[in-house]
Design a protein around this motif. Structure first.
Motif, mmCIF file in Angstrom:
data_model
loop_
_atom_site.group_PDB
_atom_site.id
_atom_site.type_symbol
_atom_site.label_atom_id
_atom_site.label_comp_id
_atom_site.label_asym_id
_atom_site.label_seq_id
_atom_site.Cartn_x
_atom_site.Cartn_y
_atom_site.Cartn_z
ATOM 1 N N MET A 1 29.611 18.391 -16.102
ATOM 2 C CA MET A 1 29.143 18.510 -14.714
ATOM 3 C C MET A 1 29.797 17.464 -13.827
ATOM 4 S SD MET A 1 27.282 20.520 -13.101
ATOM 5 C CE MET A 1 27.346 20.575 -11.354
ATOM 6 N N TYR A 2 30.037 16.285 -14.451
ATOM 7 C CA TYR A 2 30.647 15.181 -13.695
ATOM 8 C C TYR A 2 31.987 15.614 -13.109
ATOM 9 C CZ TYR A 2 32.805 10.612 -12.879
ATOM 10 O OH TYR A 2 33.442 9.534 -12.320
ATOM 11 N N THR A 4 33.179 18.676 -12.816
ATOM 12 C CA THR A 4 33.062 19.835 -11.921
ATOM 13 C C THR A 4 32.705 19.361 -10.509
ATOM 14 O OG1 THR A 4 32.241 21.102 -13.781
ATOM 15 C CG2 THR A 4 31.885 22.047 -11.597
ATOM 16 N N TYR A 5 31.701 18.500 -10.448
ATOM 17 C CA TYR A 5 31.255 17.976 -9.159
ATOM 18 C C TYR A 5 32.401 17.236 -8.473
ATOM 19 C CZ TYR A 5 28.030 15.449 -5.970
ATOM 20 O OH TYR A 5 27.375 14.930 -4.884
ATOM 21 N N ARG A 8 35.095 19.678 -7.294
ATOM 22 C CA ARG A 8 34.643 20.458 -6.141
ATOM 23 C C ARG A 8 34.603 19.606 -4.876
ATOM 24 N NH1 ARG A 8 31.761 24.892 -8.008
ATOM 25 N NH2 ARG A 8 33.132 25.865 -9.541
ATOM 26 N N GLU A 9 34.155 18.353 -5.030
ATOM 27 C CA GLU A 9 34.072 17.482 -3.860
ATOM 28 C C GLU A 9 35.455 17.186 -3.286
ATOM 29 O OE1 GLU A 9 31.729 16.253 -1.864
ATOM 30 O OE2 GLU A 9 30.455 17.648 -2.953
ATOM 31 N N THR B 114 29.479 22.422 -1.928
ATOM 32 C CA THR B 114 30.694 22.735 -2.696
ATOM 33 C C THR B 114 30.380 23.299 -4.082
ATOM 34 O OG1 THR B 114 30.737 20.447 -3.444
ATOM 35 C CG2 THR B 114 32.118 20.990 -1.548
ATOM 36 N N LEU B 115 29.115 23.247 -4.458
ATOM 37 C CA LEU B 115 28.749 23.715 -5.808
ATOM 38 C C LEU B 115 28.100 25.098 -5.742
ATOM 39 C CD1 LEU B 115 27.202 20.444 -7.308
ATOM 40 C CD2 LEU B 115 29.547 21.281 -7.507
#
Lengths: 486, 240
Positions: A1-2, A4-5, A8-9, B114-115
């Motif tokens: 998740m780290y 991915t976040y 995405r950011e 963004t998620l």
């Protein structure tokens, strides 16, 4: 998740990511190019110095500086029998002189032994730097109605019975040629001016050559004067057998002198006695150079002792300008751009945290710890730094490649070949000024540590920005964060 | 719309007081002005309650909700959630309480734009340290529970307001909290979406989840089992 976040950011804020990465990229590229150029200039400087002083020479000891004109300069004196007169009355004059270099006094040869005996000295050798000047020409028969002193400005002494005053000069043709001669100890190969040369034809001087009229020539000088191994070269009026040709280990520079002869022969031909011009010293360790320099200065107080770094500062020409430009402008520009890039990254990160107050407040409200939020912010900054570093690396390598393809040449004039002091045309004197300026191809060598440093700088810049951003995010109280955006 | 319900055991907390507040006061400074939104709140909330807190704007409703949500500490008074002393707990302890026992729903949804929906729900599970498989199951269950299983890969911008609020509710319930706190959860929604969300909240409460909702909306209050009004820093029960 780290991840991915994080991904995405960064992709969701492409403009900010691009600006921060671009700033860092320019800074990193500049650091890489400036460092490579600095290394290139340093290499060029070493090249220029090695061509004169030789590989492995840590210190040079030379005689004291003379006042201009103190030694009187060159003078050619022709007596009554100074020339051969042909049937048509034309007098042929030829004289060759071998003189020590002007501008500095010589050192007693015993100085070499004194220096060799000092602590920290691995080896030392002396060399006698000379200039061979040759005057040759023809004087036609003096007109019957008299004329001026035919030698005139050329310096021929008037004969007692020469006609005085009136009439005109009957004309004449004179050649003045000079080349540098270095008397070296043929038994010492490891230190001194010939330690960095390579033999291109024949052989180098060796211990058996002491006292022999043999010479080794600089290959470039030999070519330009149609001289070859097996032939002879006139030094101080003595024919010396050419036993070898040498060239600088660097293809772009000449060797220290035009002609190399055994030291004892040079001393004898120049009639200067048991003296040397320069003592080349090799220290036992690199760390001990300063101490040895100090010891020699105490032991030989009248001499001038120079280290390679002192000598580097005497290199003139565009190499000097390049060194100055890169050291001053290049380094400061790199630091400035890097600082701006880091400040930019910090400001963008902190403004990003401010803009994301609601987001971080929410994350804290749902249980995210400060550490987890800081890791997120720092991770994003570090990746921005890495992207900038990667782009900067590519630009930097491209810049280095471009410099190496263009291969600019810069001139370097080591101060060892000092301009002749004193003398000058007039009164039958000739100054044998020799200033050897060599063109050196500037390269930008790539060292692995520069790459490591570039990546390290990029990561550090990212971490600095992340630390500030993370600190700001950590200080956000979730209640206040949510209240401020409610 | 079919809603599958998450596993919530109502016997865990039903009828037992979850919150105990005695003489709770809160003072803070705002632009050199001392604000006293809460002057002395005495309150007990039992497991399985559906409590609404109403009152005038600026009356301290959100402040009380933040204290209940372990986002802040009272200036004075005693306040516990289960066995945890919220008034004296460290920041780390309050963070742990928020991570495990409290679900938040905000008026503005507060999703990360963004998620995707499933990733937003997953963010609520991040502090629990669950393994990836368990997290996947919980995210899928929560999204199914709010009726958005087919929208798991959509980002907030691709969802309606009601759907975004449902994602926020899924994020709150995925951790299986003891209590769900909602601050004006229908404030940004139209009437039909509001009813949709209220149905969902009602269903969660029916499953035993304790709900505390700050609202101006009387339609929300009508669904509550207990209605509280906060005025002049103190609270009174107006349930009839």
């Amino acid at each position: 998740m780290y991840l991915t976040y994080l991904r995405r950011e960064l992709s969701g804020r492409t403009k900010q990511t691009a600006i921060v990465a671009a700033g860092l990229a320019i800074a990193i590229a500049l650091v890489i190019i400036v460092n490579a150029l600095t290394a290139g200039v340093r290499d060029a400087q070493t090249q220029a110095l090695e061509s004169v002083y030789g590989v492995g020479t840590d210190l040079t000891v030379a005689g004291a500086q003379q006042e201009p004109g103190e030694d009187g300069g060159s003078r050619f004196d022709f007596g009554e029998d100074g020339g051969a007169t042909a049937e048509d009355g034309t007098t042929t004059l030829a004289q060759s002189q071998l003189r020590t270099d002007r501008g500095r006094t010589t050192l007693d040869a015993a100085t070499v032994g004194t220096i060799s005996a000092l602590d920290g000295v691995s080896s030392a050798t002396g060399a006698l730097s000379l200039t061979n000047s040759t005057f040759s020409g023809e004087l036609p028969e003096m007109p019957a109605d008299g004329g001026t002193n035919a030698a005139g400005e050329a310096g021929s002494a008037p004969a007692d019975d020469a006609p005085q005053g009136g009439g005109g000069f009957g004309g004449g043709s004179f050649d003045v040629d000079s080349f540098t001669v270095l008397g070296i100890d043929p038994a010492v190969q490891t230190v001194g001016p010939l330690s960095s040369v390579s033999v291109t034809d024949g052989r180098a001087l060796d211990a058996d050559d002491a006292g022999q009229n043999v010479a080794v020539l600089d290959a470039t000088y030999a070519t330009s004067n149609d001289l070859a191994v097996g032939g002879t070269v006139d030094v101080g009026g003595t024919a010396m057998e050419i036993v070898g040709l040498v060239s600088s280990s660097s293809s772009s520079t000449d060797t220290a002198s035009n002609v190399y002869i055994p030291l004892d022969v040079a001393q004898s031909l120049a009639g200067v006695g048991d003296v040397v011009s320069t003592v080349y010293v090799q220290a036992t360790t690199a760390d001990g150079i300063a101490a040895v320099q100090s010891e020699i200065e105490s032991a030989v107080p009248d001499a001038t002792v120079s280290s390679q770094s002192d000598l580097a500062s005497t290199v003139s020409g565009s190499l000097s300008s390049a060194t100055s430009l890169i050291t001053n402008l290049g380094t400061w520009l790199s630091i400035l751009v890097l600082a701006v890039a880091v400040v930019l990254a910090v400001l963008f990160t902190m403004s990003g945290v401010s803009r994301r107050t609601r987001e971080f407040g929410t994350l804290k409200a749902i249980g995210w710890s400060n550490g987890r939020v800081i890791r997120q912010v720092a991770g994003e900054s570090m990746v921005q730094g890495l992207i900038g570093g990667a782009i900067g690396l590519a630009i930097g390598l491209g810049g280095i490649l471009a410099i190496n393809i263009i291969a600019p040449t810069i001139s370097a004039a080591p101060a060892a070949t000092e301009a002749g002091a004193g003398g000058g045309p007039g009164g039958g004197r000739f100054a044998s000024t020799v200033q050897t300026a060599t063109d050196i191809t500037l390269s930008a060598p790539l060292t692995p540590w520069v790459l490591v440093a570039a990546v390290g700088l990029a990561v550090s810049a990212g971490l600095v920005a992340g630390a500030f951003g993370g600190w700001r995010a950590a200080r956000l109280s979730p209640a206040e964060a949510l209240r401020s955006v409610a | 719309m079919t809603i599958t319900r998450p596993h919530i055991d109502p016997t865990d907390s039903a009828a037992q007081p979850i919150y105990r507040l005695a003489g709770v006061a809160k003072t803070y400074q705002q632009k050199k002005r001392v604000v006293k939104p809460l002057t002395g709140v005495d309150l007990e909330i039992r497991g399985g309650d559906f409590v609404t807190i109403q009152g005038p704007t600026g009356g301290g409703k959100s402040t009380l909700l933040q204290l209940l949500g372990a986002l802040d500490r009272p200036t004075s008074g005693r306040m516990t959630l289960g066995d945890t002393d919220l008034a004296g707990a460290s920041n780390t302890a309050l963070g742990a309480v928020r991570a495990r026992e409290i679900g938040f729903v905000f008026q503005g949804f507060n999703l990360i734009p963004t998620l995707t929906a499933s990733e937003n729900v997953d963010m609520g599970l991040e502090p629990l340290g669950l393994d990836a498989a368990e997290r996947r199951v919980r995210v899928a269950d929560a999204l199914a529970h709010v009726g958005l299983a087919d929208r798991a890969d959509h980002r907030p911008g691709e969802l309606s307001g009601g759907q975004q609020q449902r994602v926020a509710i899924a994020r709150a319930i995925a951790k299986r909290p003891r209590v769900l706190l909602a601050d004006e959860p229908t404030g940004n929604l139209d009437e039909s979406m509001r009813d949709e969300i209220l149905d969902l909240l009602q269903a969660l409460n029916d499953d035993g989840l304790t709900l505390i909702v700050v609202t101006h909306d009387s339609a929300v209050a009508r669904r509550a089992s207990r209605r509280l009004r906060l005025e002049k820093g103190t609270i009174r029960d107006i349930t009839r």
